[in-house]
Design a protein around this motif. Structure first.
Motif, PDB file in Angstrom:
ATOM      1  N   ARG A 277      22.123  53.708  38.786  1.00 23.35           N
ATOM      2  CA  ARG A 277      20.879  53.138  38.246  1.00 23.35           C
ATOM      3  C   ARG A 277      20.707  53.505  36.773  1.00 23.35           C
ATOM      4  NH1 ARG A 277      16.707  51.246  40.945  1.00 23.35           N
ATOM      5  NH2 ARG A 277      15.193  52.439  39.693  1.00 23.35           N
ATOM      6  N   GLU A 278      20.999  54.743  36.428  1.00 27.92           N
ATOM      7  CA  GLU A 278      20.859  55.169  35.035  1.00 27.92           C
ATOM      8  C   GLU A 278      21.866  54.463  34.135  1.00 27.92           C
ATOM      9  OE1 GLU A 278      18.560  57.034  33.650  1.00 27.92           O
ATOM     10  OE2 GLU A 278      17.503  57.474  35.520  1.00 27.92           O
ATOM     11  N   LYS A 281      20.783  51.024  33.192  1.00 29.89           N
ATOM     12  CA  LYS A 281      19.807  51.049  32.092  1.00 29.89           C
ATOM     13  C   LYS A 281      20.470  51.357  30.762  1.00 29.89           C
ATOM     14  CE  LYS A 281      16.868  54.137  33.462  1.00 29.89           C
ATOM     15  NZ  LYS A 281      15.680  55.026  33.489  1.00 29.89           N
ATOM     16  N   HIS A 354      13.640  57.042  42.578  1.00 30.45           N
ATOM     17  CA  HIS A 354      14.836  56.223  42.341  1.00 30.45           C
ATOM     18  C   HIS A 354      15.456  55.767  43.664  1.00 30.45           C
ATOM     19  CE1 HIS A 354      15.647  56.127  38.018  1.00 30.45           C
ATOM     20  NE2 HIS A 354      15.149  57.346  37.935  1.00 30.45           N
ATOM     21  N   LEU A 358      15.866  51.910  44.790  1.00 28.11           N
ATOM     22  CA  LEU A 358      17.177  51.352  45.140  1.00 28.11           C
ATOM     23  C   LEU A 358      17.141  50.725  46.528  1.00 28.11           C
ATOM     24  CD1 LEU A 358      20.216  51.031  44.523  1.00 28.11           C
ATOM     25  CD2 LEU A 358      20.556  53.294  45.532  1.00 28.11           C
TER      26      LEU A 358
END
Length: 456
Positions: A277-278, A281, A354, A358
């Motif tokens: 996820r990071e 971004k 998070h 997700l």
């Protein structure tokens, strides 16, 4: 006379109350913390404090505040809080902080986690050894702070709402599908912070377990890494047909996850999932992992275009590497998760957000998502009492004759991709073993072979 070397360790202060940690000790540590900050040119005129639900917390925090106030420092007392709430306060207000908690330790313990302005860690190499020496000298002198010496002020102010608002700005849950979530707070600070963060305005049905704040831990220890402490959560997830379960430790800075079947999801898997996820971004970002996380973490990071960086075990090492590299995220196999947009500090709640984002952003169950990140068999951490840890490490290295690195203890690497790390405890005569292998059978065989050498 109390020997502070027994309770002021590599990362924090931790001891039994009142024989090792009491009000005179806390007062001396408050004075010593201010003196140390000043000596290093890192001084601010105010310190923020918070404490967990342990009965000894308020008195210890008050004594620490008296010591700091005697040095002319004002105190912002946030009262009840999780450790990551204290880090939020330190970061958002740019103040040094002191959190009174013994984390997952039993009820008779308490402790102090110190940080500099901006939630920067205070470890043995970054001021804690100096704090210990100064506090020991104050204690040995028998000098106590008199009421008339309290030059600084004290202000009491709850930061819970601001903490919750900040976290919810970092992860958008507004468009996720409805989820049923069982949360086991273990009578710790999750019972205070979870309702504020997850309790309203989100498409979540929260089923609470042990939200009553009780520092005696009447239901089970607040240490979700121990499988016995997950049994109630796992049963409730299955009974309720929930989408997942979350378990927090005593000071709620760690979060452990179980899937819809009630099966534990490895913290290494959560690290890999959040890393993806990071990286979505921030393509190409650096991701930190400690040396006992699964090999899947650096593999997944590279597969998604990121840069994995391996560190020693321990929050002060992770945070230092986060600062050095500008990493976006870091994870440990102990279920500590670190975020650059949270001042590089660890927060179990943000990792939980998070995970919810997700899972709720697609239709598959958590077990299916986690399967793609779960490639290896791991032993978990196994402790062995050893009289001479250095000699035993040398014996292990000689016994196996494979490549070894010594970043933290020794890590042995085998030609089939298996690895084993053995590292000494910072506080006890223990060696800690972690093994990972491509198959469960190979892992069990290597684990047993390692333990034979360690324990003979």
């Amino acid at each position: 006379m109390i020997d502070l070397s027994r309770i002021v360790k590599a990362y924090d202060v931790r001891g039994t109350v009142p024989d090792q940690l009491n009000e005179p000790v806390a007062e001396a540590l408050g004075r010593a913390f201010v003196q140390t900050l000043r000596s290093r040119g890192e001084f601010a005129d105010k310190i923020v404090t918070a404490h967990d639900m342990r009965a000894s917390g308020p008195a210890l925090a008050e004594a620490f505040a008296a010591g700091a106030r005697a040095e002319g420092v004002d105190i912002l007392d946030a009262g009840l809080g999780s450790t990551d709430l204290l880090y939020y306060a330190s970061g958002a207000l740019d103040l040094p902080g002191a959190m009174f908690t013994a984390s997952h330790n039993p009820a008779q313990y308490n402790g102090i986690k110190l940080c500099k302005q901006g939630a920067k860690p205070v470890g043995e190499d970054t001021g804690l050894a100096e704090v210990r020496e100064r506090a020991q000298a104050i204690l040995d002198s028998g000098e106590r702070v008199a009421e008339g010496e309290l030059k600084g002020t004290i202000e009491r102010y709850s930061l819970l709402e601001r903490y919750a608002t900040h976290l919810l700005k970092l992860v958008d849950l507004s468009d996720i599908r409805p989820l049923t979530v069982v949360v086991d707070a273990g009578n710790g600070m999750g019972g205070y912070t979870v309702p504020a963060v997850l309790g309203s305005g989100l498409p979540l049905t929260i089923i609470p377990l042990y939200f009553e704040l009780d520092g005696t831990f009447p239901n089970h220890e607040a240490n979700p890494l121990e499988p016995a402490n997950l049994v109630d959560l796992q049963a409730k997830v299955r009974e309720a047909g929930a989408d997942l379960g979350l378990a927090f430790d005593g000071d709620a800075d760690r979060c452990f996850v179980v899937d819809e079947r009630g099966e534990a999801v490895s913290p290494s898997v959560i690290t890999a999932m959040v890393a993806v996820r990071e990286l979505a971004k921030e393509p190409g970002a650096t991701i930190i992992h400690n040396l006992i996380t699964s090999r899947v973490v650096p593999e997944i990071v590279r597969e998604h275009g990121g840069v994995p960086v391996r560190t020693r075990v321990g929050h002060s090492f992770i945070k230092a590497e986060m600062a050095r590299t500008g990493a976006a995220f870091g994870g440990e196999h102990s279920a500590h998760y670190y975020f650059r947009d949270f001042w590089g500090a660890d927060t179990g709640m943000l990792a939980a957000l998070h995970t919810l984002a997700l899972l709720g952003g697609q239709s598959a169950p958590l077990s299916a998502l986690a399967k793609d990140f779960d490639r290896y068999a791991a032993s978990g951490e196994i402790n062995s009492t050893v009289a001479d840890t250095a000699a035993k490490l040398a014996e292990i290295e000689e016994s196996f004759g494979v490549p070894v690195d010594k970043l933290d203890g020794i890590t042995l690497s085998f030609t089939d991709g298996s690895w084993a790390n053995v590292r000494p405890s910072n506080t006890e005569p223990l060696l800690r073993l972690n093994v990972e292998a491509p198959t469960a059978e190979r892992m069990a065989a290597l684990r047993d072979e390692m333990l034979t050498v360690i324990r003979r």
